[in-house]
Design an enzyme around this catalytic site. Structure first.
Site, short mmCIF file in Angstrom:
data_model
loop_
_atom_site.label_atom_id
_atom_site.label_comp_id
_atom_site.label_asym_id
_atom_site.label_seq_id
_atom_site.Cartn_x
_atom_site.Cartn_y
_atom_site.Cartn_z
N ALA A 59 -21.52 -39.73 -24.42
CA ALA A 59 -22.22 -38.61 -25.81
C ALA A 59 -21.09 -37.88 -26.16
CB ALA A 59 -23.65 -38.48 -26.07
N ALA A 60 -20.12 -37.38 -25.11
CA ALA A 60 -19.06 -36.18 -25.32
C ALA A 60 -18.18 -36.66 -26.37
CB ALA A 60 -18.65 -35.63 -24.41
N GLY A 61 -17.67 -37.92 -26.84
CA GLY A 61 -17.15 -38.08 -27.74
C GLY A 61 -17.25 -38.13 -28.76
N ASP A 62 -18.72 -38.75 -30.05
CA ASP A 62 -19.86 -38.65 -30.40
C ASP A 62 -20.09 -36.99 -30.44
OD1 ASP A 62 -19.82 -41.71 -30.29
OD2 ASP A 62 -21.98 -41.45 -29.08
#
Length: 309
Positions: free
Chosen positions: A248-251
């Site tokens: 979820a880092a990119g999210d």
């Protein structure tokens, strides 16, 4: 006053196992800690935008099962408008995630109800009120993504597409994208260039603009992000943090970026905040449990600026 963000996309329940290393095909690896957490690229980005202070609505599809009820309750707790959430007699999407000691992961998704988010559903459920920013991903049917981007473009909303999971969309879809936020592997799928350096990211960003994207922001993990737009190139470094789980880092980056733009920043002004938000997300396990609030991101941003001076 906070701006408005509409997220059109997926909702999943994440089932996460931490292991010493990722298994190879045919191998069983004995894992350790197990975590069940709310996830899905659309849901994650909506939560990230809400925790960064935006007024958020989500258009997604969930099942009438326990995972669906838990997801819906989670949106309500975050203050996210759920009036466009579609309930289906299908399982809520599930993601099976393995995370190694370096925080790298491998993910397999069973889409479930997410697969019903087609063009007709998106058109029928799209809110009447115009959002400042509309955010989409590729974890739901492409025809539904196309419908959302076309609707948002007609309404004059700024459109952001996170092209994940990596796939090559119809060229016509990219023409409706004001801002594209691919990571390194997604950039390679779209352009044939693996952005292992700032120069290569710049070249890839230029190709994406030639394909019709207004602004390309290529996220590069610990190397930060490279923005390519009509004004030129901007590289934003990322703060140094201890990586626990990159899920979820990119999210988080995309949702935080959307929130700041909705609140009045331009994409360049929002870039540092989004990088700091994404950096904080890798310091905790899980998808939505790892997404930071605005106060934590702003604190890291101030510290990062001080060290950078």
């Amino acid at each position: 006053m906070s701006g408005s963000v509409l997220v059109v996309g997926s909702t999943n329940m994440d089932l996460i196992v931490r292991a010493g290393r990722l298994p190879v095909p045919g191998e069983t690896v004995l894992g350790g800690e197990f975590v069940q957490a709310r996830g899905g690229k659309g849901a994650n980005q909506a939560v990230a935008a809400a925790r960064s202070g935006a007024q958020v609505a989500i258009l997604t599809a969930i099942g009438r099962d326990a995972f669906g009820r838990e997801s819906l309750n989670g949106f309500t707790q975050e203050g996210i408008d759920t009036s466009s959430v579609q309930r289906r007699d299908l399982p809520t999407g599930v993601a099976l995630i393995t995370v190694n000691q370096e925080g790298e992961n491998c993910i397999v998704v069973a889409p479930g109800a997410n697969g019903s988010l087609d063009a007709a559903t998106v058109e029928a459920a799209y809110p009447s009120a115009k959002p400042d920013v509309c955010v989409c991903q590729l974890e739901t049917p492409l025809e539904g993504v196309q419908a959302a981007l076309e609707h948002a473009s007609r309404a004059g909303s700024l459109t952001i597409l996170n092209p994940a999971p990596a796939k090559k969309p119809d060229p016509a879809l990219l023409l409706k994208v004001d801002c594209l936020t691919p990571n390194e592997s997604e950039t390679e799928t779209l352009t044939g260039i693996r952005p292992d350096s700032i120069d290569l990211a710049t070249k890839a960003g230029a190709i994406l603009r030639e394909q019709g994207v207004g602004t390309a922001i290529i996220t590069m993990g610990a190397k930060g992000a490279v923005l390519v737009d009509s004004q030129g190139v901007c590289h934003q470094p990322s703060p140094e943090v201890e990586t626990i789980d990159t899920t979820a880092a990119g999210d988080t980056f995309t949702g935080s970026l959307a929130a700041r733009v909705a609140q009045g920043d331009n994409l360049r002004e929002a870039l540092r905040y989004a990088c700091c938000s994404g950096a904080l997300a890798v310091t905790r396990m899980g998808a939505q449990p790892s997404i930071p609030c605005a106060a934590a991101v702003s604190s890291l941003e101030r510290e990062f600026c001080r060290l950078d001076d």
